[in-house]
Design a protein around this motif. Structure first.
Motif, PDB file in Angstrom:
ATOM      1  N   ASP A   6       0.925  -1.140  -0.092  1.00  0.00           N
ATOM      2  CA  ASP A   6       0.162  -0.153  -0.002  1.00  0.00           C
ATOM      3  C   ASP A   6       0.731   1.354  -0.091  1.00  0.00           C
ATOM      4  O   ASP A   6       0.426   2.274   0.245  1.00  0.00           O
ATOM      5  CB  ASP A   6      -0.922   0.019   1.189  1.00  0.00           C
ATOM      6  N   LEU A   7       2.106   1.154  -0.509  1.00  0.00           N
ATOM      7  CA  LEU A   7       2.870   2.294  -0.431  1.00  0.00           C
ATOM      8  C   LEU A   7       2.498   3.111  -1.462  1.00  0.00           C
ATOM      9  O   LEU A   7       2.368   3.104  -2.636  1.00  0.00           O
ATOM     10  CB  LEU A   7       4.299   1.853  -0.525  1.00  0.00           C
ATOM     11  N   ASN A   8       2.476   4.557  -1.194  1.00  0.00           N
ATOM     12  CA  ASN A   8       2.166   5.663  -2.322  1.00  0.00           C
ATOM     13  C   ASN A   8       3.530   6.076  -3.088  1.00  0.00           C
ATOM     14  O   ASN A   8       4.788   5.616  -2.416  1.00  0.00           O
ATOM     15  CB  ASN A   8       1.394   6.798  -1.749  1.00  0.00           C
ATOM     16  N   ASP A   9       3.786   6.726  -3.754  1.00  0.00           N
ATOM     17  CA  ASP A   9       4.743   7.099  -4.504  1.00  0.00           C
ATOM     18  C   ASP A   9       5.887   8.300  -3.349  1.00  0.00           C
ATOM     19  O   ASP A   9       7.015   7.990  -3.600  1.00  0.00           O
ATOM     20  CB  ASP A   9       4.461   8.060  -5.676  1.00  0.00           C
ATOM     21  N   LYS A  10       5.240   8.794  -2.878  1.00  0.00           N
ATOM     22  CA  LYS A  10       6.122   9.706  -1.764  1.00  0.00           C
ATOM     23  C   LYS A  10       6.753   8.774  -0.621  1.00  0.00           C
ATOM     24  O   LYS A  10       7.980   8.699  -0.412  1.00  0.00           O
ATOM     25  CB  LYS A  10       5.214  10.508  -0.906  1.00  0.00           C
ATOM     26  N   GLN A  11       6.001   7.738  -0.347  1.00  0.00           N
ATOM     27  CA  GLN A  11       6.864   6.658   0.715  1.00  0.00           C
ATOM     28  C   GLN A  11       8.025   5.889  -0.016  1.00  0.00           C
ATOM     29  O   GLN A  11       9.033   5.778   0.311  1.00  0.00           O
ATOM     30  CB  GLN A  11       5.612   5.710   1.052  1.00  0.00           C
ATOM     31  N   GLN A  13       9.584   7.106  -2.779  1.00  0.00           N
ATOM     32  CA  GLN A  13      10.603   8.034  -2.856  1.00  0.00           C
ATOM     33  C   GLN A  13      11.435   8.136  -1.656  1.00  0.00           C
ATOM     34  O   GLN A  13      12.806   8.123  -1.696  1.00  0.00           O
ATOM     35  CB  GLN A  13      10.205   9.263  -3.166  1.00  0.00           C
ATOM     36  N   ILE A  14      10.835   8.053  -0.460  1.00  0.00           N
ATOM     37  CA  ILE A  14      11.637   8.270   1.052  1.00  0.00           C
ATOM     38  C   ILE A  14      12.393   6.856   1.134  1.00  0.00           C
ATOM     39  O   ILE A  14      13.546   7.031   1.357  1.00  0.00           O
ATOM     40  CB  ILE A  14      10.755   8.455   2.053  1.00  0.00           C
ATOM     41  N   LEU A  15      11.939   5.789   0.896  1.00  0.00           N
ATOM     42  CA  LEU A  15      12.567   4.442   0.849  1.00  0.00           C
ATOM     43  C   LEU A  15      13.785   4.557   0.143  1.00  0.00           C
ATOM     44  O   LEU A  15      14.908   4.173   0.618  1.00  0.00           O
ATOM     45  CB  LEU A  15      11.393   3.464   0.606  1.00  0.00           C
ATOM     46  N   HIS A  16      13.677   5.049  -1.273  1.00  0.00           N
ATOM     47  CA  HIS A  16      14.839   4.946  -2.220  1.00  0.00           C
ATOM     48  C   HIS A  16      16.024   5.969  -1.597  1.00  0.00           C
ATOM     49  O   HIS A  16      17.195   5.675  -1.804  1.00  0.00           O
ATOM     50  CB  HIS A  16      14.312   5.399  -3.389  1.00  0.00           C
ATOM     51  N   LYS A  37      15.883  16.007   3.867  1.00  0.00           N
ATOM     52  CA  LYS A  37      16.375  16.865   2.986  1.00  0.00           C
ATOM     53  C   LYS A  37      16.709  16.495   1.494  1.00  0.00           C
ATOM     54  O   LYS A  37      16.367  17.118   0.602  1.00  0.00           O
ATOM     55  CB  LYS A  37      17.748  17.499   3.530  1.00  0.00           C
ATOM     56  N   GLU A  38      17.176  15.200   1.525  1.00  0.00           N
ATOM     57  CA  GLU A  38      17.579  14.530   0.169  1.00  0.00           C
ATOM     58  C   GLU A  38      16.375  14.383  -0.461  1.00  0.00           C
ATOM     59  O   GLU A  38      16.232  14.227  -1.567  1.00  0.00           O
ATOM     60  CB  GLU A  38      18.476  13.333   0.481  1.00  0.00           C
ATOM     61  N   ALA A  39      15.139  13.789   0.117  1.00  0.00           N
ATOM     62  CA  ALA A  39      14.102  13.428  -0.490  1.00  0.00           C
ATOM     63  C   ALA A  39      13.241  14.697  -1.106  1.00  0.00           C
ATOM     64  O   ALA A  39      12.088  14.751  -1.392  1.00  0.00           O
ATOM     65  CB  ALA A  39      13.066  12.565   0.375  1.00  0.00           C
ATOM     66  N   LYS A  40      13.480  15.804  -0.343  1.00  0.00           N
ATOM     67  CA  LYS A  40      13.003  17.025  -0.759  1.00  0.00           C
ATOM     68  C   LYS A  40      11.355  17.185   0.054  1.00  0.00           C
ATOM     69  O   LYS A  40      10.510  17.604  -0.552  1.00  0.00           O
ATOM     70  CB  LYS A  40      12.744  17.449  -1.965  1.00  0.00           C
ATOM     71  N   ILE A  41      11.492  16.605   1.345  1.00  0.00           N
ATOM     72  CA  ILE A  41      10.213  16.789   2.069  1.00  0.00           C
ATOM     73  C   ILE A  41      10.273  17.377   3.381  1.00  0.00           C
ATOM     74  O   ILE A  41      11.422  17.371   3.826  1.00  0.00           O
ATOM     75  CB  ILE A  41       9.525  15.444   1.906  1.00  0.00           C
ATOM     76  N   ASN A  42       9.108  17.784   3.787  1.00  0.00           N
ATOM     77  CA  ASN A  42       9.318  18.249   5.341  1.00  0.00           C
ATOM     78  C   ASN A  42       9.470  16.782   6.055  1.00  0.00           C
ATOM     79  O   ASN A  42       9.223  15.674   6.098  1.00  0.00           O
ATOM     80  CB  ASN A  42       7.973  18.441   5.496  1.00  0.00           C
ATOM     81  N   ILE A  43      10.474  17.116   7.274  1.00  0.00           N
ATOM     82  CA  ILE A  43      10.903  15.942   8.089  1.00  0.00           C
ATOM     83  C   ILE A  43       9.822  15.641   8.942  1.00  0.00           C
ATOM     84  O   ILE A  43       9.707  14.114   9.112  1.00  0.00           O
ATOM     85  CB  ILE A  43      11.800  16.619   9.239  1.00  0.00           C
ATOM     86  N   MET A  45       6.814  14.663   7.487  1.00  0.00           N
ATOM     87  CA  MET A  45       6.337  13.733   6.636  1.00  0.00           C
ATOM     88  C   MET A  45       6.850  12.111   6.776  1.00  0.00           C
ATOM     89  O   MET A  45       6.267  11.060   6.890  1.00  0.00           O
ATOM     90  CB  MET A  45       6.222  14.090   5.195  1.00  0.00           C
ATOM     91  N   VAL A  46       8.304  12.285   7.004  1.00  0.00           N
ATOM     92  CA  VAL A  46       9.047  10.971   7.375  1.00  0.00           C
ATOM     93  C   VAL A  46       8.479  10.409   8.615  1.00  0.00           C
ATOM     94  O   VAL A  46       8.149   9.044   8.440  1.00  0.00           O
ATOM     95  CB  VAL A  46      10.608  11.087   7.418  1.00  0.00           C
ATOM     96  N   SER A  47       8.290  11.094   9.526  1.00  0.00           N
ATOM     97  CA  SER A  47       7.650  10.495  10.879  1.00  0.00           C
ATOM     98  C   SER A  47       6.187  10.056  10.703  1.00  0.00           C
ATOM     99  O   SER A  47       5.950   8.984  11.470  1.00  0.00           O
ATOM    100  CB  SER A  47       7.918  11.590  12.156  1.00  0.00           C
ATOM    101  N   TYR A  48       5.283  10.850  10.066  1.00  0.00           N
ATOM    102  CA  TYR A  48       3.976  10.400   9.717  1.00  0.00           C
ATOM    103  C   TYR A  48       3.977   9.330   8.994  1.00  0.00           C
ATOM    104  O   TYR A  48       3.232   8.487   9.231  1.00  0.00           O
ATOM    105  CB  TYR A  48       3.506  11.479   8.860  1.00  0.00           C
ATOM    106  N   TYR A  49       4.926   9.150   7.897  1.00  0.00           N
ATOM    107  CA  TYR A  49       4.803   7.652   7.173  1.00  0.00           C
ATOM    108  C   TYR A  49       5.378   6.323   7.913  1.00  0.00           C
ATOM    109  O   TYR A  49       4.880   5.544   7.717  1.00  0.00           O
ATOM    110  CB  TYR A  49       5.362   7.892   5.728  1.00  0.00           C
ATOM    111  N   PHE A  50       6.404   6.696   8.568  1.00  0.00           N
ATOM    112  CA  PHE A  50       7.271   5.697   9.145  1.00  0.00           C
ATOM    113  C   PHE A  50       7.177   5.677  10.646  1.00  0.00           C
ATOM    114  O   PHE A  50       7.819   4.639  11.183  1.00  0.00           O
ATOM    115  CB  PHE A  50       8.458   5.632   8.412  1.00  0.00           C
TER     116      PHE A  50
END
Length: 210
Positions: A6-11, A13-16, A37-43, A45-50
């Motif tokens: 069920d991973l979306n494109d943004k998730q 991208q973060i994994l890559h 920073k490397e994924a060009k998203i708000n920090i 969002m990483v915590s929200y997803y994972f």
């Protein structure tokens, strides 16, 4: 842990990005801030997803091993003779691991070091599932009288993977020894010569001596 189906494109991208950074700087040397920073998203969002860096690593492991489970599982219903199935299984293992050397190096380090409390239950289940498939193939060969009865099935996977990882962990030595001076030559050697060597080794363990 995120469900890898069920991973979306943004998730993804973060994994890559996390995989690249973990492989380059190590798990401890990579921060959530750097990943964001490397994924060009708000920090956040990483915590929200994972949830945490550890849960992110768990999701990455499952994401990268999902295809391995499906590919090996499909061999149960394959119409090929047992030995050909074994050769296909070895090819799948080597191709999959060689294509994802970074995450497998991280994974084996984490399992060996036990530096942190990772929930690797799903990965353990994956390994058991792959072993069950291997055991079914061996049992099929034994019933057909082409494989020996006394086979240590539990040790076959370590033989396959151990040979690969020994070769890869001593890359500089083998590059010099075998004149594998480009990444293309190195990878091609793994996918042809090394894979064939492992197949011949496993065949020698399975087939009756003449």
């Amino acid at each position: 842990m995120s469900n890898t189906t069920d991973l979306n494109d943004k998730q993804i991208q973060i994994l890559h990005v996390a995989e690249m950074l973990f492989a380059d700087k190590g798990f401890d040397g990579t921060s959530i801030r750097t990943i964001a920073k490397e994924a060009k998203i708000n920090i956040a969002m990483v915590s929200y997803y994972f949830g945490s860096k550890e849960r992110l690593l768990e999701s990455l492991i499952l994401y990268r091993t999902k295809n391995l489970k499906e590919s090996i599982g499909s061999l149960v219903t394959d119409d090929s003779p047992p030995l050909e199935k074994i050769n296909k299984l070895i090819t799948i293992y080597i191709h999959q691991i060689n294509a994802n050397k970074g995450i497998y190096r991280i994974l084996h380090f984490e399992i060996a070091s036990k530096k942190r409390d990772l929930n690797l239950k799903a990965f353990t289940e994956l390994r058991r599932g792959n072993l069950k498939t291997l055991a079914l193939i061996v049992e099929e060969g034994q019933k057909q009288g082409v494989f020996q009865k006394d086979i240590a099935v539990d040790l076959m996977t370590p033989t396959i993977l151990g040979t690969f990882f020994h070769f890869h962990m001593n890359k500089d030595y083998f590059v010099d020894l075998l004149n594998l001076n480009t990444d293309e030559l190195y990878d091609n050697y793994i996918l042809t010569n090394l894979t064939k060597h492992i197949q011949q080794t496993i065949k020698a363990l399975l087939i009756y001596e003449n």
